[in-house]
Motif scaffolding. Sequence first.
Motif, PDB file in Angstrom:
ATOM      1  N   TRP A   1      37.728  98.351   9.382  1.00  0.00           N
ATOM      2  CA  TRP A   1      36.603  97.719   8.685  1.00  0.00           C
ATOM      3  C   TRP A   1      36.496  96.242   9.044  1.00  0.00           C
ATOM      4  CZ3 TRP A   1      37.388 100.267   3.195  1.00  0.00           C
ATOM      5  CH2 TRP A   1      36.960 101.601   3.257  1.00  0.00           C
ATOM      6  N   ASP A   2      37.627  95.600   9.291  1.00  0.00           N
ATOM      7  CA  ASP A   2      37.616  94.219   9.762  1.00  0.00           C
ATOM      8  C   ASP A   2      36.887  94.148  11.100  1.00  0.00           C
ATOM      9  OD1 ASP A   2      38.208  91.653  10.767  1.00  0.00           O
ATOM     10  OD2 ASP A   2      40.175  91.619   9.823  1.00  0.00           O
TER      11      ASP A   2
ATOM     12  N   VAL B   1      35.054  94.230   6.079  1.00  0.00           N
ATOM     13  CA  VAL B   1      36.270  94.341   5.272  1.00  0.00           C
ATOM     14  C   VAL B   1      36.197  93.480   4.022  1.00  0.00           C
ATOM     15  CG1 VAL B   1      37.600  92.480   6.390  1.00  0.00           C
ATOM     16  CG2 VAL B   1      38.794  94.464   5.432  1.00  0.00           C
ATOM     17  N   ARG B   2      35.519  92.351   4.062  1.00  0.00           N
ATOM     18  CA  ARG B   2      35.485  91.479   2.895  1.00  0.00           C
ATOM     19  C   ARG B   2      34.887  92.193   1.695  1.00  0.00           C
ATOM     20  NH1 ARG B   2      31.694  86.416   3.285  1.00  0.00           N
ATOM     21  NH2 ARG B   2      30.172  88.090   2.953  1.00  0.00           N
TER      22      ARG B   2
ATOM     23  N   ILE C   1      30.055 100.944   2.742  1.00  0.00           N
ATOM     24  CA  ILE C   1      29.642 101.275   4.110  1.00  0.00           C
ATOM     25  C   ILE C   1      28.129 101.447   4.189  1.00  0.00           C
ATOM     26  CG2 ILE C   1      30.066 102.744   6.101  1.00  0.00           C
ATOM     27  CD1 ILE C   1      32.621 103.725   4.790  1.00  0.00           C
ATOM     28  N   GLU C   2      27.540 102.022   3.161  1.00  0.00           N
ATOM     29  CA  GLU C   2      26.089 102.217   3.165  1.00  0.00           C
ATOM     30  C   GLU C   2      25.362 100.873   3.194  1.00  0.00           C
ATOM     31  OE1 GLU C   2      22.637 104.446   0.447  1.00  0.00           O
ATOM     32  OE2 GLU C   2      24.775 104.747  -0.004  1.00  0.00           O
TER      33      GLU C   2
ATOM     34  N   LEU D   1      38.453  89.383  17.627  1.00  0.00           N
ATOM     35  CA  LEU D   1      38.003  90.726  17.988  1.00  0.00           C
ATOM     36  C   LEU D   1      36.845  91.213  17.117  1.00  0.00           C
ATOM     37  CD1 LEU D   1      41.447  92.541  18.476  1.00  0.00           C
ATOM     38  CD2 LEU D   1      40.007  91.486  20.231  1.00  0.00           C
ATOM     39  N   ARG D   2      36.669  90.599  15.946  1.00  0.00           N
ATOM     40  CA  ARG D   2      35.715  91.109  14.956  1.00  0.00           C
ATOM     41  C   ARG D   2      34.312  91.248  15.533  1.00  0.00           C
ATOM     42  NH1 ARG D   2      36.526  87.509  11.203  1.00  0.00           N
ATOM     43  NH2 ARG D   2      38.299  88.711  10.424  1.00  0.00           N
ATOM     44  N   ASP D   3      33.719  92.410  15.248  1.00  0.00           N
ATOM     45  CA  ASP D   3      32.328  92.706  15.601  1.00  0.00           C
ATOM     46  C   ASP D   3      32.079  92.658  17.106  1.00  0.00           C
ATOM     47  OD1 ASP D   3      29.867  93.580  14.717  1.00  0.00           O
ATOM     48  OD2 ASP D   3      29.023  91.577  14.585  1.00  0.00           O
TER      49      ASP D   3
END
Length: 636
Positions: A69-70, A75-76, A124-125, A455-457
Amino acid sequence: MEGQRSRGSRRETPVVDTDVLIAGAGPVGLTAAAELRRHGADCRIIDRLPARLPYAKAVGIQPRTLEIWDRMGMVREALDAAVPMRGQLLYEDGAERGRIDLRLPPDVPYGFAALPQYETERVIEEHLARFGTWIERATELLSFEQDRDGVLSRIATVDGGEEEVRSRFLVGCDGAHSVVRKTLGLTFEGAALPEEYMLADVEVDWGLPPGYGVRAVHHGDDGTVDDLLVCVPLPGRGRYRVSMLVPPELSAGRRPAGEQGSRSPVTHGPETGRRAPGMEHIQAVLDRLSPEPTTASAMRWSSVFRISHRLVNKYADGRVFIAGDAAHIHPPTGAQGMNTGIQDACNLAWKLALTVRGAAHPRLLDSYDAERRPIGEEVVECTVRHAAQGVRADSGDLATVILREAQLLVAYPDSPVVGPAAPGLAGPGPGDRAPDCGGLTGGVAALPLRLYDLLRDRGHVLLLHADSAAALGACAEVATAIRHLTDGQLTALVLLAPGADAGTGTGIRTGTGTDTGTAAGADAGRATGTGTGTGTAPGVRAEDEGANGGTAVAWGAPDGGTGDVTEIVGYATDTDGRHLPAFLDSRGEFARVYRSTGPAAFVVRPDGYLSVRVAPLTGAAAVAALSRELARVFRL
């Protein structure tokens, strides 16, 4: 082009409505949709339910899922909604038998968490909605047919009508009773457990330490478990999801364990049409097994449910894939099911997106089954064993067991799309999880960053580790060559070893205190200096010509100085003069965690696993090695 006839061809490619159709909008389907959209693929996601169910079914969130999720950039929001899972208290026959503390190594960025499934779906939605994609509710997959170019699906829509949807691919995340799996004719071998259970979401007023689950059992005269209480903490004061054996008055009759084979009915999850447990049933079990007297209240939901363990014979057939409970079901012990499904979806989505863009190796999608089915098989076997004997039934030290439960030991060393392990190299290799580390300083960030921040996104990331001017030049050469080779499909980042000496150059250094280094541009006290000269203090310094024309620019701390340099940042350019972000491994954590003792290259996949590791980094040889391994993934 879709919908146009190719010149000289008699065959017309049908118009495609969407790249990927996803059936099922639970956590697995939502993850698949969010990752597809993040990587630029179009998708539609449908679900037969008119709204999200308010049930705390799957509640455990593993550290590896939080890492994913990060990477996804959400993730936040999950951390805001979740509560920590610190461990489990164990009781047998009324006596305390121990406590399991869920401790992880310090370089693991997230711990264990608990979050009701409906909250997981909400998070997530909402993340998916940022891409302009929403669930099509009260919409059900009825049937589908596939051909060499795509899949034609027939769906029932919310207004009672039917619609045909043409997609390049179909992903079935539609649960244990999957229409997609059944239509494909895949086998689902396994069996139903004979026991019946009841679940409830309640509050209790005991004084047990917060953040700890409870497992209490009672053994009969024959030594088998005849009474069970498992409690998992949830957000809210004294709130737990409790599971227990069903009392006789709610039982449909203990069924034999012989419901086996792919043709036997799949019995898994809450059973509809049955009397739901009342507060009196929950309280009776608490009175018998609770570690201390307690009263349950505020029941939000309860159900009788059955458990099966089954595994599909393959995760894909042509252009159709399955993930999550559609592919594997098992006891909920250790909160492995939903987390395994989320990782199924993440593994599949980036491969589908790369394929949709026309950038993937033709056999890339075959690696989904090759990588994920062995994981599903292991999870089914492990959870069945744990359900009967507890987590401590596993061999090995407790620290390793906890890492396995956290899903941090999942790896793909035998995958057809990762490179071979280099002989004699310690540390994470191809197919292993890419671990996190801290202390990375660079760019405009005033505070040290984590590797996962970088690495995020992002999609595929090429990490280039340099410890000298020559290595920095090799990094520039490799970054340029791989960018050309993959048409920019990888993001390249340079990580500079602490104490690296880039030789002669123009120093730009910000610090406090007294600097006794001799490099020009360093000034005593709090100052910023620039100048040109020969520097002898260690530290990568600026305007250093790389071996192949690349220019490296960096700020560095001189080891010989007695001052306290407060900022260490850097950047570089590749051999085409393009910006190449560079970060100083100021505490040496990257070198320690990755066991990198010299110039090296690491390719991190979008799902956070290493696909390639090349060392040493020797220009043309390194480019050739990277090219050979990247050809397993990309259409080069």
